[in-house]
Design an enzyme around this catalytic site. Structure first.
Site, PDB file in Angstrom:
ATOM      1  CG  ASN A 145      -0.360  -0.100   2.493  1.00 19.00           C
ATOM      2  OD1 ASN A 145       0.687  -0.724   2.649  1.00 19.00           O
ATOM      3  ND2 ASN A 145      -0.947   0.546   3.467  1.00 19.00           N
ATOM      4  CD  GLU A 242       5.167  -0.475  11.880  1.00 19.87           C
ATOM      5  OE1 GLU A 242       5.099  -0.250  10.669  1.00 19.87           O
ATOM      6  OE2 GLU A 242       5.877   0.181  12.665  1.00 19.87           O
ATOM      7  CB  CYS A 276      -2.343   0.305   8.293  1.00 22.39           C
ATOM      8  SG  CYS A 276      -1.026   1.521   8.507  1.00 22.39           S
ATOM      9  CD  GLU A 445       9.684  -1.256  13.350  1.00 24.64           C
ATOM     10  OE1 GLU A 445      10.462  -0.588  12.658  1.00 24.64           O
ATOM     11  OE2 GLU A 445       9.314  -2.408  13.058  1.00 24.64           O
TER      12      GLU A 445
HETATM   13  P1  NAD Z   1      -0.125  -9.219   3.399  1.00 19.78           P
HETATM   14  O1  NAD Z   1      -0.064  -9.634   4.808  1.00 19.78           O
HETATM   15  O2  NAD Z   1      -0.966  -9.995   2.463  1.00 19.78           O
HETATM   16  O3  NAD Z   1       1.325  -9.196   2.755  1.00 19.78           O
HETATM   17  C1  NAD Z   1       2.393  -8.440   3.300  1.00 19.78           C
HETATM   18  C2  NAD Z   1       3.711  -9.073   2.898  1.00 19.78           C
HETATM   19  O4  NAD Z   1       3.828 -10.341   3.518  1.00 19.78           O
HETATM   20  C3  NAD Z   1       3.858  -9.308   1.412  1.00 19.78           C
HETATM   21  O5  NAD Z   1       5.192  -9.030   1.039  1.00 19.78           O
HETATM   22  C4  NAD Z   1       3.565 -10.803   1.292  1.00 19.78           C
HETATM   23  O6  NAD Z   1       4.128 -11.404   0.152  1.00 19.78           O
HETATM   24  C5  NAD Z   1       4.184 -11.345   2.566  1.00 19.78           C
HETATM   25  N1  NAD Z   1       3.681 -12.630   3.061  1.00 19.78           N
HETATM   26  C6  NAD Z   1       2.458 -13.192   2.867  1.00 19.78           C
HETATM   27  N2  NAD Z   1       2.370 -14.370   3.536  1.00 19.78           N
HETATM   28  C7  NAD Z   1       3.560 -14.548   4.164  1.00 19.78           C
HETATM   29  C8  NAD Z   1       4.076 -15.570   5.054  1.00 19.78           C
HETATM   30  N3  NAD Z   1       3.350 -16.628   5.414  1.00 19.78           N
HETATM   31  N4  NAD Z   1       5.327 -15.419   5.538  1.00 19.78           N
HETATM   32  C9  NAD Z   1       6.070 -14.327   5.221  1.00 19.78           C
HETATM   33  N5  NAD Z   1       5.635 -13.355   4.388  1.00 19.78           N
HETATM   34  C10 NAD Z   1       4.385 -13.447   3.873  1.00 19.78           C
HETATM   35  O7  NAD Z   1      -0.566  -7.685   3.416  1.00 19.78           O
HETATM   36  P2  NAD Z   1      -0.895  -6.760   2.171  1.00 19.78           P
HETATM   37  O8  NAD Z   1      -2.208  -7.188   1.592  1.00 19.78           O
HETATM   38  O9  NAD Z   1       0.302  -6.692   1.286  1.00 19.78           O
HETATM   39  O10 NAD Z   1      -1.040  -5.338   2.885  1.00 19.78           O
HETATM   40  C11 NAD Z   1      -2.230  -4.843   3.417  1.00 19.78           C
HETATM   41  C12 NAD Z   1      -2.265  -5.056   4.919  1.00 19.78           C
HETATM   42  O11 NAD Z   1      -1.161  -4.405   5.534  1.00 19.78           O
HETATM   43  C13 NAD Z   1      -3.483  -4.466   5.583  1.00 19.78           C
HETATM   44  O12 NAD Z   1      -3.989  -5.376   6.523  1.00 19.78           O
HETATM   45  C14 NAD Z   1      -2.953  -3.228   6.299  1.00 19.78           C
HETATM   46  O13 NAD Z   1      -3.695  -2.811   7.399  1.00 19.78           O
HETATM   47  C15 NAD Z   1      -1.601  -3.687   6.687  1.00 19.78           C
HETATM   48  N6  NAD Z   1      -0.740  -2.537   6.931  1.00 19.78           N
HETATM   49  C16 NAD Z   1      -0.406  -2.211   8.234  1.00 19.78           C
HETATM   50  C17 NAD Z   1       0.384  -1.095   8.487  1.00 19.78           C
HETATM   51  C18 NAD Z   1       0.743  -0.687   9.900  1.00 19.78           C
HETATM   52  O14 NAD Z   1       1.640   0.132  10.056  1.00 19.78           O
HETATM   53  N7  NAD Z   1       0.104  -1.211  10.925  1.00 19.78           N
HETATM   54  C19 NAD Z   1       0.850  -0.319   7.426  1.00 19.78           C
HETATM   55  C20 NAD Z   1       0.488  -0.670   6.142  1.00 19.78           C
HETATM   56  C21 NAD Z   1      -0.293  -1.786   5.904  1.00 19.78           C
END
Ligand code: NAD
Length: 470
Positions: A145, A242, A276, A445
Site C-alpha cells: 500500500n 505493524e 492501515c 517502531e
Molecule cells: P499481506 O499480509 O498480504 O502481505 C504483506 C507481505 O507479507 C507481502 O510481502 C507478502 O508477500 C508477505 N507474506 C504473505 N504471507 C507470508 C508468510 N506466510 N510469511 C512471510 N511473508 C508473507 O498484506 P498486504 O495485503 O500486502 O497489505 C495490506 C495489509 O497491511 C493491511 O492489513 C494493512 O492494514 C496492513 N498494513 C499495516 C500497516 C501498519 O503500520 N500497521 C501499514 C500498512 C499496511
C-alpha cells in the site's frame, strides 16, 4: 525482468511472475520469484556482510544513511514513476509523501541514533551499563500500500543499528525496492548489506523461517502476522509487527464540522482507503449526525476513485459492499464500480462509499476492508463514543474531532489504540512511537524505539572497590 539483488549483484534465479498496472489491469513487467536457493544465497550474503557492517563506527553508518537519502533524492523522478506504475497512486501523493518520506526516513534515523544516550546506573560500589548489539540479519517483509515509505521506515533503523537486511517487497509492488537496490549499488554500499528478493508469500515464508535470520520486521495483514509468528516461534526470534486496523473516528457536536468533514474525507479515502491508518468506522454525536452524513456523502461523491492494488483486492472490497447491502445497510453514496469509458475500465477501481445503518456486530464493522469506505453511526455522549471506539479486535489508530480541549485529552487518553489524532489525521513525527495494540501489532517502531527493536542490550555490571560498598 526484475532480478533479485544479492551480495551487491543481480541474481536471475527462480520463475518469473507478472506485475500489473492497477489502473488498466495490463501486465507491465515481470519479476523473479525467490525459491529456497535464492533465500539461502540472500541470507548467506547478508550474514557475510554483517560483522563488517556492525563493526563500523555509528557515525560512519550515519554517513551511509545520508548517502542513501541523497541517492533517493537523485532518483526522485524514477522512484515516483516506479511507485505509480505498481500502485496507480496519484502523482501528487507520490511526490509529496511516498518518495520524500523514503529519504526522510534515512536522514531521521541517522540523527536519532547520534542523539541517543546510553543507559547507565551508578550505586555506591556498583556500575551497571548497557551496550547494544545488532540482531544480525533482519528479514524485512513489507506490503503493497505504501511500498517505498514502509520499506525504508524499517530499513533505515535496521541498518543504522548495525544489521544487514534481506527485504521482500509485496509481489504486487517490486519496482521501488528494485530501484532502491540500484541506489545502494550506485552509492557503493558494501555488497550484502542490503539484499532484495522478490516473490509471493511463499518466498516471504522461506525467508522468515531461515535459521540465519536474527529478527523479523513485518508490516501487513493480521493473518500474515499470525502465520509469521508461528514460523519464528520455534527459534524465538524477535518480531515487530505493524498489522491491520479498523480505525474509529469520533466526531463530537462541538467540533468544527467543516474541518471534521474534510479531515474524515482524507482519513477515509486517502490512497483509496488502502492505508492501515484509514478510518473505516465513524461515530458522530447525534445532534450533528444527519448534517455530517449529508456533507460527508456530498464530498465523497467528489473524490476521484483510485484503483485497488489487484483484481483480488477489488473483489474483496466489492464483497464487503455486497455484505453491507445484504445486511440492509443504507448507502449514502457509492457501492459500485465506476465506469470511465476508457482503458481504466480494465483496472481495479471501486467507488468511494459511505454507508450507515449496520449493527456494530456486522462483519462490515468488525473486519478491516482496506478500501475507500466507511460506516457512519450516531452516538450519545462521551462514554458511548469511547465504548464504541474500543469495541474492536483492532487498536491501531483513532481520530477525535472536538473543539473542547478537556474533552480532547479525556477521550484521547481512554482510547485503546497505539495512535490517537485530535482534529487531524496522519500527522507524524518520526521520533514518536508508532504501532498498534490488540490485533494491530506487537511492539512500537519510531525514534529510539526502532533502534531498540533492531538491537539487543547486554547489561554489564562492575563491582567497584569503594569504602561504602556493600
Ligand atoms: P499481506 O499480509 O498480504 O502481505 C504483506 C507481505 O507479507 C507481502 O510481502 C507478502 O508477500 C508477505 N507474506 C504473505 N504471507 C507470508 C508468510 N506466510 N510469511 C512471510 N511473508 C508473507 O498484506 P498486504 O495485503 O500486502 O497489505 C495490506 C495489509 O497491511 C493491511 O492489513 C494493512 O492494514 C496492513 N498494513 C499495516 C500497516 C501498519 O503500520 N500497521 C501499514 C500498512 C499496511
Amino acid at each position: 525482468m526484475l532480478n533479485h539483488f544479492i551480495g551487491g549483484r543481480r541474481v536471475a534465479l527462480g520463475p518469473a511472475f507478472g506485475v500489473h498496472d492497477p489502473v488498466t489491469g495490463a501486465e507491465t513487467g515481470q519479476a523473479r520469484e525467490a525459491d529456497e536457493e535464492v533465500v539461502r544465497q540472500a541470507v548467506a550474503a547478508a550474514g557475510q556482510a554483517a560483522p563488517g557492517w556492525a563493526a563500523l563506527p555509528a557515525a560512519e553508518r550515519a554517513g551511509w544513511m545520508r548517502r542513501l537519502a541523497d541517492g533517493i533524492e537523485a532518483r526522485f523522478d524514477d522512484l515516483v514513476a516506479a511507485e505509480i506504475a505498481d500502485t496507480g497512486k496519484p502523482l501528487e501523493q507520490t511526490r509529496t509523501l511516498d518518495v520524500p518520506r523514503g529519504a526522510a526516513n534515512f536522514r531521521a534515523f541517522a540523527e536519532i541514533a547520534a542523539q541517543r544516550p546510553e543507559e547507565a546506573f551508578h550505586l555506591p560500589g556498583v556500575l551497571s551499563y548497557t551496550v547494544r548489539r545488532p540482531l544480525g540479519v533482519v528479514a524485512v517483509v513489507v506490503p503493497w500500500n505504501l511500498p517505498f515509505l514502509l520499506m525504508t521506515w524499517k530499513l533505515a533503523p535496521a541498518l543504522m543499528a548495525g544489521n544487514t537486511v534481506v527485504v521482500k517487497p509485496s509481489e504486487n509492488t517490486p519496482r521501488s525496492a528494485s530501484l532502491f537496490a540500484e541506489i545502494c549499488a550506485d552509492a557503493g554500499l558494501p555488497g550484502g548489506v542490503v539484499n532484495v528478493i522478490f516473490g509471493y508469500g511463499a518466498s516471504g515464508r522461506l525467508l522468515v523461517e531461515h535459521p540465519g535470520i536474527g529478527g523479523v520486521t513485518f508490516t501487513g495483514s493480521t493473518s500474515t502476522g499470525t502465520a509469521i509468528m508461528r514460523s519464528v516461534s520455534e527459534r524465538v526470534r524477535p518480531v515487530s509487527f505493524e498489522l491491520g486496523g479498523k480505525n474509529a473516528g469520533l466526531v463530537f457536536a462541538d467540533s468544527d464540522l467543516g474541518r471534521a468533514v474534510e479531515g474524515c474525507v482524507r482519513s477515509v479515502f486517502t490512497n483509496g482507503g488502502q492505508v492501515c491508518l484509514c478510518t473505516e468506522r465513524l461515530y458522530v454525536e447525534r445532534p450533528v449526525f444527519e448534517e455530517f452524513c449529508a456533507r460527508l456523502a456530498a464530498r465523497a461523491r467528489e473524490v476521484e476513485p483510485q484503483p485497488m492494488i489487484s483484481a483480488e483486492h477489488r473483489d474483496k472490497v466489492l464483497g464487503a459492499y455486497g455484505l453491507a447491502r445484504a445486511e440492509g445497510a443504507k448507502f449514502l453514496t457509492g457501492g459500485g464500480v465506476p465506469e470511465f469509458g476508457d482503458a481504466r475500465d480494465g483496472g481495479y477501481f471501486v467507488e468511494p462509499t459511505v454507508v450507515t445503518g449496520l449493527p456494530e456486530s456486522s462483519a462490515f464493522n468488525r473486519e478491516e476492508i482496506f478500501g475507500p469506505v466507511c460506516h457512519v453511526a450516531p452516538f450519545d455522549g462521551e462514554d458511548e463514543a469511547v465504548a464504541l471506539a474500543n469495541d474492536s479486535d483492532y487498536g491501531l489508530a483513532a481520530t477525535v474531532w472536538t473543539t473542547n480541549l478537556d474533552r480532547a485529552h479525556r477521550v484521547a487518553q481512554r482510547i485503546e489504540a497505539g495512535l490517537v489524532w485530535v482534529n487531524t489525521w496522519y500527522l507524524r513525527d518520526l521520533r514518536t512511537p508508532f504501532g498498534g495494540v490488540k490485533l494491530s501489532g506487537i511492539g512500537r517502531e519510531g525514534g529510539t524505539r526502532s533502534l531498540d527493536f533492531y538491537s539487543e542490550p547486554t547489561t554489564i555490571t562492575i563491582k567497584l572497590e569503594h569504602p561504602d560498598a556493600r
